[in-house]
Scaffold this active site. Sequence first.
Site, PDB file in Angstrom:
ATOM      1  N   PRO A 228       0.854  -1.200   0.000  1.00 38.19           N
ATOM      2  CA  PRO A 228       0.000   0.000   0.000  1.00 38.19           C
ATOM      3  C   PRO A 228       0.886   1.244   0.000  1.00 38.19           C
ATOM      4  O   PRO A 228       1.440   1.627   1.031  1.00 38.19           O
ATOM      5  CB  PRO A 228      -0.796  -0.135   1.305  1.00 38.19           C
ATOM      6  CG  PRO A 228       0.076  -0.968   2.193  1.00 38.19           C
ATOM      7  CD  PRO A 228       0.870  -1.880   1.309  1.00 38.19           C
ATOM      8  N   ASP A 401       5.807   3.012   2.015  1.00 34.85           N
ATOM      9  CA  ASP A 401       5.041   1.813   2.353  1.00 34.85           C
ATOM     10  C   ASP A 401       4.214   2.156   3.594  1.00 34.85           C
ATOM     11  O   ASP A 401       4.762   2.321   4.692  1.00 34.85           O
ATOM     12  CB  ASP A 401       6.005   0.651   2.636  1.00 34.85           C
ATOM     13  CG  ASP A 401       5.275  -0.657   2.933  1.00 34.85           C
ATOM     14  OD1 ASP A 401       4.067  -0.625   3.239  1.00 34.85           O
ATOM     15  OD2 ASP A 401       5.932  -1.718   2.885  1.00 34.85           O
ATOM     16  N   HIS A 402       2.891   2.238   3.428  1.00 33.61           N
ATOM     17  CA  HIS A 402       2.023   2.699   4.517  1.00 33.61           C
ATOM     18  C   HIS A 402       1.982   1.707   5.682  1.00 33.61           C
ATOM     19  O   HIS A 402       1.534   2.052   6.787  1.00 33.61           O
ATOM     20  CB  HIS A 402       0.610   2.954   3.994  1.00 33.61           C
ATOM     21  CG  HIS A 402      -0.094   4.076   4.691  1.00 33.61           C
ATOM     22  ND1 HIS A 402       0.123   4.392   6.024  1.00 33.61           N
ATOM     23  CD2 HIS A 402      -1.022   4.969   4.250  1.00 33.61           C
ATOM     24  CE1 HIS A 402      -0.631   5.415   6.359  1.00 33.61           C
ATOM     25  NE2 HIS A 402      -1.339   5.786   5.303  1.00 33.61           N
ATOM     26  N   ARG A 403       2.423   0.485   5.469  1.00 30.38           N
ATOM     27  CA  ARG A 403       2.500  -0.480   6.567  1.00 30.38           C
ATOM     28  C   ARG A 403       3.587  -0.091   7.564  1.00 30.38           C
ATOM     29  O   ARG A 403       3.556  -0.496   8.733  1.00 30.38           O
ATOM     30  CB  ARG A 403       2.768  -1.883   6.022  1.00 30.38           C
ATOM     31  CG  ARG A 403       1.687  -2.435   5.106  1.00 30.38           C
ATOM     32  CD  ARG A 403       2.104  -3.726   4.455  1.00 30.38           C
ATOM     33  NE  ARG A 403       3.316  -3.576   3.653  1.00 30.38           N
ATOM     34  CZ  ARG A 403       3.890  -4.562   2.965  1.00 30.38           C
ATOM     35  NH1 ARG A 403       3.356  -5.778   2.995  1.00 30.38           N
ATOM     36  NH2 ARG A 403       4.974  -4.345   2.254  1.00 30.38           N
ATOM     37  N   VAL A 404       4.551   0.711   7.111  1.00 35.20           N
ATOM     38  CA  VAL A 404       5.693   1.099   7.943  1.00 35.20           C
ATOM     39  C   VAL A 404       5.682   2.595   8.238  1.00 35.20           C
ATOM     40  O   VAL A 404       5.922   3.026   9.369  1.00 35.20           O
ATOM     41  CB  VAL A 404       7.023   0.717   7.251  1.00 35.20           C
ATOM     42  CG1 VAL A 404       8.225   1.117   8.112  1.00 35.20           C
ATOM     43  CG2 VAL A 404       7.061  -0.768   6.932  1.00 35.20           C
TER      44      VAL A 404
END
Length: 429
Positions: A228, A401-404
């Site tokens: 994402p 990276d929107h997860r991070v």
Amino acid sequence: MATKIVMEALSPTMEEGRLVEWKKNEGDTVAVGDVLAEVETDKAVMELVARGAGTLLKQAVAAGTTVPVSDLVGWIGEPGENVDGSKAAPEAPAGDKKAQPASAAKPVDAAAEQPAADTSAKAAPAQPAAAPAPEAPATTGRVKASPLARKIAADKGVDLARVSGSGPEGRVIKRDLDGVSAAPAAAAPARSLRQADKPTGPAFEDVPLSQIRKTIAKRLVQSIGPIPTFYLTSEIDMERAADLREQLKGAYGDSAKVSFNDLVVRATALALRAHPAVNAWWQDDHIKQWNEVHIGMAVAIPDGLITPIIRNTDQKSLLEIGAEAKALAGRARARKLQPEEYTGATFSISNLGMYDIEHFTAVINPPEAGILAIGSIATIPAVVNGAVVPRKRMRITMSCDHRVIDGATGAEFLKTLKQLLENPVALVW
């Protein structure tokens, strides 16, 4: 007993390799550590070395063949020794005159494996596969050549159509280009875009995928699809950075020649040290935040892209970064990088400013959590202290990276990077 030569994993991510060129011919004596062949991996052209000593009994695959890791490519043994896995019987009964040793006595190539229709050919003395001098390739159609030979020819400006190939089926390989220089016509001025010669030859050609192009395609699917991604863009005033470059050059000459890219790399390293949440990897069940800063620089090569790494970037001066970046880029373009020089980056930078690209977005290289896309530096009208004046400006975009990385986290990182580049004195120390 004959020893197998197998395709080795010459890089951590290598799954198959293209055997570019044999460096030893069948019948040649081989010592441990001798270079047997050049292999194109997913990142570079590397050397396949001998793990045993003896004689190269058989080349099991021809130059240009792509071979999975651990598959057989040849045999080393004693002259006349039977080669396991060849067409000859492994063990022949005593007195059986039909049984012959494996192909150590007579090198085997694609032509030798076919039934000989012309009996006169049987009387000809056996020769190594690379010994005959094939006719020069025709000037029309696609010339058969190894990827490395194509690159060398392009660098030299040599027309492959006028080079005689000594590889299998007349294929032009690296050694055929030794001492060959470009024809005088190669120095002629480039055609105007308005000049349109009628094309000759086939309407199209199918270009085989290089190992690095296969890897790029695979990793892009892994990145754009599952990750994402969001993007943050900032415009940076580069006037003081430009002044700093001129001051360094004026004070120290060419020995202190610093590029804008060197300044960006140095500033990014310091900003990453201040924002460890950006200097991180996504690891499925956890996030790895790095205390060390290892910046990868995207370098364009003839058949793709590779990202050599400046390790411990935050611990190096501007001049050290500049010298290392230049050396790494040179080895990358020559396909001579070692695996440790292109694996393990914690963050990456892609710079297309030298191509006059104002703005673009770069694809994240997993497991990294971000990458910076650097655009060109352009002089544009800008408002400074209430007045419109010409200023050097540069746009940068970070893929996150929107997860991070959350939006605010990425924005804080870019704010620090902007401050460092707009006030670059801190980058000198």
